[in-house]
Design a protein around this motif. Structure first.
Motif, PDB file in Angstrom:
ATOM      1  N   LEU A 128      34.532  48.507  49.699  1.00  0.00           N
ATOM      2  CA  LEU A 128      35.609  48.683  48.718  1.00  0.00           C
ATOM      3  C   LEU A 128      36.767  49.474  49.320  1.00  0.00           C
ATOM      4  CD1 LEU A 128      36.647  48.286  45.853  1.00  0.00           C
ATOM      5  CD2 LEU A 128      35.357  50.325  45.167  1.00  0.00           C
ATOM      6  N   VAL A 129      36.432  50.538  50.064  1.00  0.00           N
ATOM      7  CA  VAL A 129      37.484  51.318  50.724  1.00  0.00           C
ATOM      8  C   VAL A 129      38.230  50.455  51.735  1.00  0.00           C
ATOM      9  CG1 VAL A 129      37.910  53.245  52.300  1.00  0.00           C
ATOM     10  CG2 VAL A 129      36.335  53.542  50.380  1.00  0.00           C
ATOM     11  N   GLY A 130      37.475  49.662  52.497  1.00  0.00           N
ATOM     12  CA  GLY A 130      38.104  48.797  53.495  1.00  0.00           C
ATOM     13  C   GLY A 130      39.053  47.784  52.892  1.00  0.00           C
ATOM     14  N   ILE A 131      38.638  47.121  51.810  1.00  0.00           N
ATOM     15  CA  ILE A 131      39.504  46.111  51.188  1.00  0.00           C
ATOM     16  C   ILE A 131      40.682  46.771  50.485  1.00  0.00           C
ATOM     17  CG2 ILE A 131      38.299  45.954  48.972  1.00  0.00           C
ATOM     18  CD1 ILE A 131      39.743  42.999  50.976  1.00  0.00           C
ATOM     19  N   ALA A 132      40.505  48.006  49.990  1.00  0.00           N
ATOM     20  CA  ALA A 132      41.611  48.722  49.359  1.00  0.00           C
ATOM     21  C   ALA A 132      42.690  49.074  50.379  1.00  0.00           C
ATOM     22  CB  ALA A 132      41.089  49.989  48.670  1.00  0.00           C
ATOM     23  N   VAL A 133      42.274  49.536  51.547  1.00  0.00           N
ATOM     24  CA  VAL A 133      43.239  49.844  52.612  1.00  0.00           C
ATOM     25  C   VAL A 133      43.940  48.570  53.071  1.00  0.00           C
ATOM     26  CG1 VAL A 133      43.490  50.699  54.974  1.00  0.00           C
ATOM     27  CG2 VAL A 133      41.980  51.889  53.370  1.00  0.00           C
ATOM     28  N   ALA A 134      43.172  47.489  53.237  1.00  0.00           N
ATOM     29  CA  ALA A 134      43.760  46.205  53.632  1.00  0.00           C
ATOM     30  C   ALA A 134      44.767  45.727  52.593  1.00  0.00           C
ATOM     31  CB  ALA A 134      42.651  45.168  53.810  1.00  0.00           C
ATOM     32  N   ALA A 135      44.431  45.895  51.323  1.00  0.00           N
ATOM     33  CA  ALA A 135      45.327  45.480  50.242  1.00  0.00           C
ATOM     34  C   ALA A 135      46.625  46.273  50.284  1.00  0.00           C
ATOM     35  CB  ALA A 135      44.638  45.676  48.895  1.00  0.00           C
ATOM     36  N   PHE A 136      46.526  47.567  50.566  1.00  0.00           N
ATOM     37  CA  PHE A 136      47.727  48.402  50.657  1.00  0.00           C
ATOM     38  C   PHE A 136      48.670  47.877  51.729  1.00  0.00           C
ATOM     39  CE2 PHE A 136      49.859  51.904  52.886  1.00  0.00           C
ATOM     40  CZ  PHE A 136      50.675  52.385  51.865  1.00  0.00           C
ATOM     41  N   PHE A 137      48.125  47.555  52.905  1.00  0.00           N
ATOM     42  CA  PHE A 137      48.953  47.050  54.007  1.00  0.00           C
ATOM     43  C   PHE A 137      49.595  45.717  53.635  1.00  0.00           C
ATOM     44  CE2 PHE A 137      47.181  50.372  56.412  1.00  0.00           C
ATOM     45  CZ  PHE A 137      47.782  50.438  57.657  1.00  0.00           C
ATOM     46  N   ALA A 138      48.821  44.829  53.018  1.00  0.00           N
ATOM     47  CA  ALA A 138      49.340  43.502  52.677  1.00  0.00           C
ATOM     48  C   ALA A 138      50.402  43.581  51.592  1.00  0.00           C
ATOM     49  CB  ALA A 138      48.191  42.596  52.226  1.00  0.00           C
ATOM     50  N   LEU A 139      50.156  44.386  50.565  1.00  0.00           N
ATOM     51  CA  LEU A 139      51.123  44.502  49.461  1.00  0.00           C
ATOM     52  C   LEU A 139      52.399  45.208  49.907  1.00  0.00           C
ATOM     53  CD1 LEU A 139      48.683  45.418  46.540  1.00  0.00           C
ATOM     54  CD2 LEU A 139      49.920  43.251  46.850  1.00  0.00           C
ATOM     55  N   ARG A 140      52.271  46.163  50.810  1.00  0.00           N
ATOM     56  CA  ARG A 140      53.454  46.903  51.266  1.00  0.00           C
ATOM     57  C   ARG A 140      54.406  45.993  52.028  1.00  0.00           C
ATOM     58  NH1 ARG A 140      52.965  51.550  55.787  1.00  0.00           N
ATOM     59  NH2 ARG A 140      52.475  49.654  56.966  1.00  0.00           N
ATOM     60  N   SER A 141      53.867  45.104  52.874  1.00  0.00           N
ATOM     61  CA  SER A 141      54.720  44.231  53.686  1.00  0.00           C
ATOM     62  C   SER A 141      54.964  42.874  53.033  1.00  0.00           C
ATOM     63  CB  SER A 141      54.089  44.009  55.059  1.00  0.00           C
ATOM     64  OG  SER A 141      52.903  43.243  54.945  1.00  0.00           O
ATOM     65  N   GLY A 142      54.049  42.474  52.123  1.00  0.00           N
ATOM     66  CA  GLY A 142      54.157  41.147  51.527  1.00  0.00           C
ATOM     67  C   GLY A 142      53.595  40.054  52.406  1.00  0.00           C
ATOM     68  N   ASN A 143      53.014  40.433  53.554  1.00  0.00           N
ATOM     69  CA  ASN A 143      52.429  39.455  54.486  1.00  0.00           C
ATOM     70  C   ASN A 143      50.909  39.546  54.430  1.00  0.00           C
ATOM     71  OD1 ASN A 143      55.002  38.677  55.478  1.00  0.00           O
ATOM     72  ND2 ASN A 143      55.005  40.469  56.838  1.00  0.00           N
ATOM     73  N   ALA A 144      50.259  38.439  54.135  1.00  0.00           N
ATOM     74  CA  ALA A 144      48.802  38.448  53.986  1.00  0.00           C
ATOM     75  C   ALA A 144      48.102  38.835  55.279  1.00  0.00           C
ATOM     76  CB  ALA A 144      48.324  37.072  53.526  1.00  0.00           C
ATOM     77  N   GLU A 145      48.690  38.463  56.438  1.00  0.00           N
ATOM     78  CA  GLU A 145      48.016  38.768  57.699  1.00  0.00           C
ATOM     79  C   GLU A 145      47.931  40.271  57.968  1.00  0.00           C
ATOM     80  OE1 GLU A 145      52.213  37.362  58.965  1.00  0.00           O
ATOM     81  OE2 GLU A 145      50.690  36.830  57.481  1.00  0.00           O
ATOM     82  N   ASP A 146      48.821  41.050  57.325  1.00  0.00           N
ATOM     83  CA  ASP A 146      48.785  42.500  57.533  1.00  0.00           C
ATOM     84  C   ASP A 146      47.548  43.133  56.904  1.00  0.00           C
ATOM     85  OD1 ASP A 146      51.066  42.455  59.001  1.00  0.00           O
ATOM     86  OD2 ASP A 146      52.389  43.121  57.397  1.00  0.00           O
ATOM     87  N   ALA A 147      46.865  42.408  56.040  1.00  0.00           N
ATOM     88  CA  ALA A 147      45.607  42.921  55.485  1.00  0.00           C
ATOM     89  C   ALA A 147      44.543  43.076  56.574  1.00  0.00           C
ATOM     90  CB  ALA A 147      45.090  41.977  54.399  1.00  0.00           C
ATOM     91  N   PHE A 148      44.724  42.379  57.684  1.00  0.00           N
ATOM     92  CA  PHE A 148      43.728  42.427  58.750  1.00  0.00           C
ATOM     93  C   PHE A 148      44.058  43.478  59.812  1.00  0.00           C
ATOM     94  CE2 PHE A 148      43.757  38.212  56.880  1.00  0.00           C
ATOM     95  CZ  PHE A 148      42.419  38.016  56.599  1.00  0.00           C
ATOM     96  N   LEU A 149      45.252  44.064  59.728  1.00  0.00           N
ATOM     97  CA  LEU A 149      45.647  45.055  60.729  1.00  0.00           C
ATOM     98  C   LEU A 149      44.789  46.323  60.691  1.00  0.00           C
ATOM     99  CD1 LEU A 149      47.549  45.836  63.000  1.00  0.00           C
ATOM    100  CD2 LEU A 149      49.180  46.660  61.269  1.00  0.00           C
ATOM    101  N   PRO A 150      44.466  46.886  59.518  1.00  0.00           N
ATOM    102  CA  PRO A 150      43.612  48.091  59.521  1.00  0.00           C
ATOM    103  C   PRO A 150      42.273  47.864  60.216  1.00  0.00           C
ATOM    104  CG  PRO A 150      44.586  47.774  57.360  1.00  0.00           C
ATOM    105  CD  PRO A 150      44.890  46.542  58.150  1.00  0.00           C
ATOM    106  N   GLY A 151      41.683  46.683  60.029  1.00  0.00           N
ATOM    107  CA  GLY A 151      40.414  46.386  60.686  1.00  0.00           C
ATOM    108  C   GLY A 151      40.549  46.351  62.198  1.00  0.00           C
TER     109      GLY A 151
END
Length: 250
Positions: A94-117
């Motif tokens: 849950l923490v991992g997907i929440a951080v990924a969601a923050f990155f994706a929503l901030r930039s508007g780019n879905a691929e940025d959800a994978f950057l934290p990982g």
């Protein structure tokens, strides 16, 4: 008295665990399985990513994909709570997907959800490599968690070498994920689909492969835990101390 009882209980628990795992290899196998959460823990880690990726590929909406990914984690957490089982691995997910969601929503780019990982795997690989270089391999602390002494394992060069090899194998999936996924993230265009496929394929399947190699390495060895020094039997005569005068006479 209370502190003494606590110490006795802790020592008894450690002794029982050592008896259950009478060799270093058995202890490491058990602790690694526990750390990964078994099959269920690895599946729970993959489900939110699968939900996020599939939802985005279908809808092309980052917000919808985030809702699906986070919602999947929340449902898994609710199931754990209903079953009264440990929610540790679902909470990690849950923490991992929440951080990924923050990155994706901030930039508007879905691929940025994978950057934290990618960043997490790079940092973890670097930390494990450093632990090997300075001869404090990370897996050694798994042994320390069983024996109750976090650093005693370093006194045995054989155990240090074994832990270094195991740490290399534990590090390999993290390094491979960075080597494969970071160039995809850097590529032009929407890379969320390829990144999602790479993340799922290099998630628990790669971890299981790494664990299998570690188990194969461990299966060849039978390294016993160091036996504690024998204490004098109760009531036995203690060896007399040698004073300065007796020492001078000898």
């Amino acid at each position: 008295m209370e502190d003494e009882r606590v110490r006795v209980a802790e020592a008894s628990g450690r002794a029982a665990e050592e008896r259950a795992h009478d060799t270093v290899e058995a202890a490491v196998r058990a602790q690694l399985t526990k750390a990964l959460g078994g099959v269920r823990g690895m599946v729970e880690a993959a489900v939110p990513t699968i939900g996020f990726t599939v939802a985005y590929l279908v809808t092309k909406e980052v917000k919808t994909a985030v809702i699906v990914g986070v919602g999947a984690s929340v449902l898994l957490l609710a199931l754990r709570l209903v079953q009264r089982s440990s929610p540790q691995f679902v909470l990690n997910s849950l923490v991992g997907i929440a951080v990924a969601a923050f990155f994706a929503l901030r930039s508007g780019n879905a691929e940025d959800a994978f950057l934290p990982g990618i960043i997490y795997n790079a940092a973890y690989a670097a930390g494990m490599l450093l632990s090997i270089v300075v001869r404090w391999p990370l897996v050694g602390f798994i042994i320390g968690s069983v024996t109750g002494d976090p650093t005693a394992w370093r006194s045995d060069p054989g155990i240090v070498r074994l832990c270094s090899r195991l740490t290399w194998l534990l590090m390999a999936p993290c390094l491979l994920r960075v080597v494969v996924q970071y160039p995809i993230w850097l590529s032009a265009g929407d890379q969320s689909g390829p990144l999602g496929i790479a993340k799922i394929a290099m998630g628990w399947p790669l971890q299981v492969a790494s664990l299998a190699l570690m188990v194969a390495l461990l299966a060849r060895g039978r390294t016993p835990f160091a036996a504690p020094a024998a204490e004098p039997a109760a009531g036995s005569a203690a060896e007399p101390a040698v004073g300065p005068e007796e020492d001078a006479a000898t």
